[in-house]
Motif scaffolding. Structure first.
Motif, PDB file in Angstrom:
ATOM      1  N   LYS A  83     -50.665 -37.178  76.186  1.00  0.00           N
ATOM      2  CA  LYS A  83     -49.422 -36.412  76.157  1.00  0.00           C
ATOM      3  C   LYS A  83     -48.369 -37.195  75.389  1.00  0.00           C
ATOM      4  O   LYS A  83     -48.126 -38.364  75.684  1.00  0.00           O
ATOM      5  N   LEU A  84     -47.769 -36.541  74.384  1.00  0.00           N
ATOM      6  CA  LEU A  84     -46.723 -37.163  73.580  1.00  0.00           C
ATOM      7  C   LEU A  84     -45.560 -36.195  73.419  1.00  0.00           C
ATOM      8  O   LEU A  84     -45.757 -34.988  73.268  1.00  0.00           O
ATOM      9  N   GLU A  85     -44.342 -36.739  73.461  1.00  0.00           N
ATOM     10  CA  GLU A  85     -43.153 -35.929  73.211  1.00  0.00           C
ATOM     11  C   GLU A  85     -42.937 -35.861  71.703  1.00  0.00           C
ATOM     12  O   GLU A  85     -42.932 -36.881  71.015  1.00  0.00           O
ATOM     13  N   VAL A  86     -42.768 -34.653  71.186  1.00  0.00           N
ATOM     14  CA  VAL A  86     -42.521 -34.449  69.767  1.00  0.00           C
ATOM     15  C   VAL A  86     -41.020 -34.287  69.583  1.00  0.00           C
ATOM     16  O   VAL A  86     -40.385 -33.470  70.247  1.00  0.00           O
ATOM     17  N   ARG A  87     -40.436 -35.106  68.704  1.00  0.00           N
ATOM     18  CA  ARG A  87     -38.997 -35.060  68.428  1.00  0.00           C
ATOM     19  C   ARG A  87     -38.814 -34.869  66.932  1.00  0.00           C
ATOM     20  O   ARG A  87     -39.481 -35.516  66.135  1.00  0.00           O
ATOM     21  N   ALA A  88     -37.892 -33.975  66.550  1.00  0.00           N
ATOM     22  CA  ALA A  88     -37.697 -33.657  65.135  1.00  0.00           C
ATOM     23  C   ALA A  88     -36.229 -33.757  64.753  1.00  0.00           C
ATOM     24  O   ALA A  88     -35.342 -33.447  65.538  1.00  0.00           O
ATOM     25  N   CYS A  89     -36.014 -34.177  63.516  1.00  0.00           N
ATOM     26  CA  CYS A  89     -34.663 -34.273  62.958  1.00  0.00           C
ATOM     27  C   CYS A  89     -34.379 -33.000  62.153  1.00  0.00           C
ATOM     28  O   CYS A  89     -35.141 -32.652  61.244  1.00  0.00           O
ATOM     29  N   GLY A  90     -33.296 -32.315  62.510  1.00  0.00           N
ATOM     30  CA  GLY A  90     -32.924 -31.103  61.782  1.00  0.00           C
ATOM     31  C   GLY A  90     -32.304 -31.390  60.432  1.00  0.00           C
ATOM     32  O   GLY A  90     -32.204 -30.516  59.589  1.00  0.00           O
ATOM     33  N   SER A  91     -31.897 -32.632  60.199  1.00  0.00           N
ATOM     34  CA  SER A  91     -31.245 -33.005  58.951  1.00  0.00           C
ATOM     35  C   SER A  91     -32.248 -33.327  57.842  1.00  0.00           C
ATOM     36  O   SER A  91     -32.180 -32.769  56.764  1.00  0.00           O
ATOM     37  N   CYS A  92     -33.183 -34.248  58.121  1.00  0.00           N
ATOM     38  CA  CYS A  92     -34.122 -34.670  57.071  1.00  0.00           C
ATOM     39  C   CYS A  92     -35.558 -34.200  57.308  1.00  0.00           C
ATOM     40  O   CYS A  92     -36.408 -34.363  56.446  1.00  0.00           O
ATOM     41  N   GLY A  93     -35.847 -33.655  58.499  1.00  0.00           N
ATOM     42  CA  GLY A  93     -37.190 -33.152  58.779  1.00  0.00           C
ATOM     43  C   GLY A  93     -38.163 -34.197  59.299  1.00  0.00           C
ATOM     44  O   GLY A  93     -39.339 -33.910  59.489  1.00  0.00           O
ATOM     45  N   ASN A  94     -37.690 -35.410  59.550  1.00  0.00           N
ATOM     46  CA  ASN A  94     -38.554 -36.463  60.081  1.00  0.00           C
ATOM     47  C   ASN A  94     -39.031 -36.068  61.478  1.00  0.00           C
ATOM     48  O   ASN A  94     -38.282 -35.497  62.264  1.00  0.00           O
ATOM     49  N   VAL A  95     -40.296 -36.369  61.794  1.00  0.00           N
ATOM     50  CA  VAL A  95     -40.863 -36.081  63.109  1.00  0.00           C
ATOM     51  C   VAL A  95     -41.320 -37.382  63.742  1.00  0.00           C
ATOM     52  O   VAL A  95     -41.916 -38.231  63.077  1.00  0.00           O
ATOM     53  N   GLU A  96     -41.011 -37.561  65.029  1.00  0.00           N
ATOM     54  CA  GLU A  96     -41.428 -38.746  65.775  1.00  0.00           C
ATOM     55  C   GLU A  96     -42.253 -38.316  66.969  1.00  0.00           C
ATOM     56  O   GLU A  96     -42.015 -37.262  67.560  1.00  0.00           O
ATOM     57  N   LEU A  97     -43.218 -39.151  67.339  1.00  0.00           N
ATOM     58  CA  LEU A  97     -43.995 -38.953  68.549  1.00  0.00           C
ATOM     59  C   LEU A  97     -43.660 -40.089  69.494  1.00  0.00           C
ATOM     60  O   LEU A  97     -43.664 -41.247  69.102  1.00  0.00           O
ATOM     61  N   ARG A  98     -43.338 -39.755  70.734  1.00  0.00           N
ATOM     62  CA  ARG A  98     -42.999 -40.765  71.744  1.00  0.00           C
ATOM     63  C   ARG A  98     -43.746 -40.472  73.027  1.00  0.00           C
ATOM     64  O   ARG A  98     -44.108 -39.338  73.294  1.00  0.00           O
ATOM     65  N   THR A  99     -43.918 -41.505  73.828  1.00  0.00           N
ATOM     66  CA  THR A  99     -44.466 -41.274  75.161  1.00  0.00           C
ATOM     67  C   THR A  99     -43.404 -40.529  75.956  1.00  0.00           C
ATOM     68  O   THR A  99     -42.218 -40.863  75.858  1.00  0.00           O
TER      69      THR A  99
END
Length: 75
Positions: free
Chosen positions: A54-70
């Motif tokens: 299970k990973l939390e998906v986080r996205a930036c609305g400005s540049c479109g970068n996506v991060e995965l976090r616990t």
């Protein structure tokens, strides 16, 4: 709230542009198991070694970068 490793950095800031990133929710990723020809030969038995991560998906609305976090665990 600041980052424990990097005290001056906001953990909700995008790593690329610094804008605030938004959580898109927690997704389940399948890990392990087998692929390719083994899947054809053994069918569902080839998936016995699989697990769910299970990973939390986080996205930036400005540049479109996506991060995965616990995901954060409730206290």
């Amino acid at each position: 709230m600041t980052d424990a490793v990097n005290p001056g950095r906001n953990p909700d800031a995008c790593l690329r542009c610094g804008a605030t990133i938004q959580s898109m929710g927690v997704e389940e990723f399948r890990v392990g198991g087998t692929s390719g020809g083994w899947k054809l030969l053994f069918g569902e038995f080839a998936e016995l070694g699989e697990g769910i991560l299970k990973l939390e998906v986080r996205a930036c609305g400005s540049c479109g970068n996506v991060e995965l976090r616990t995901p954060e665990r409730p206290a």
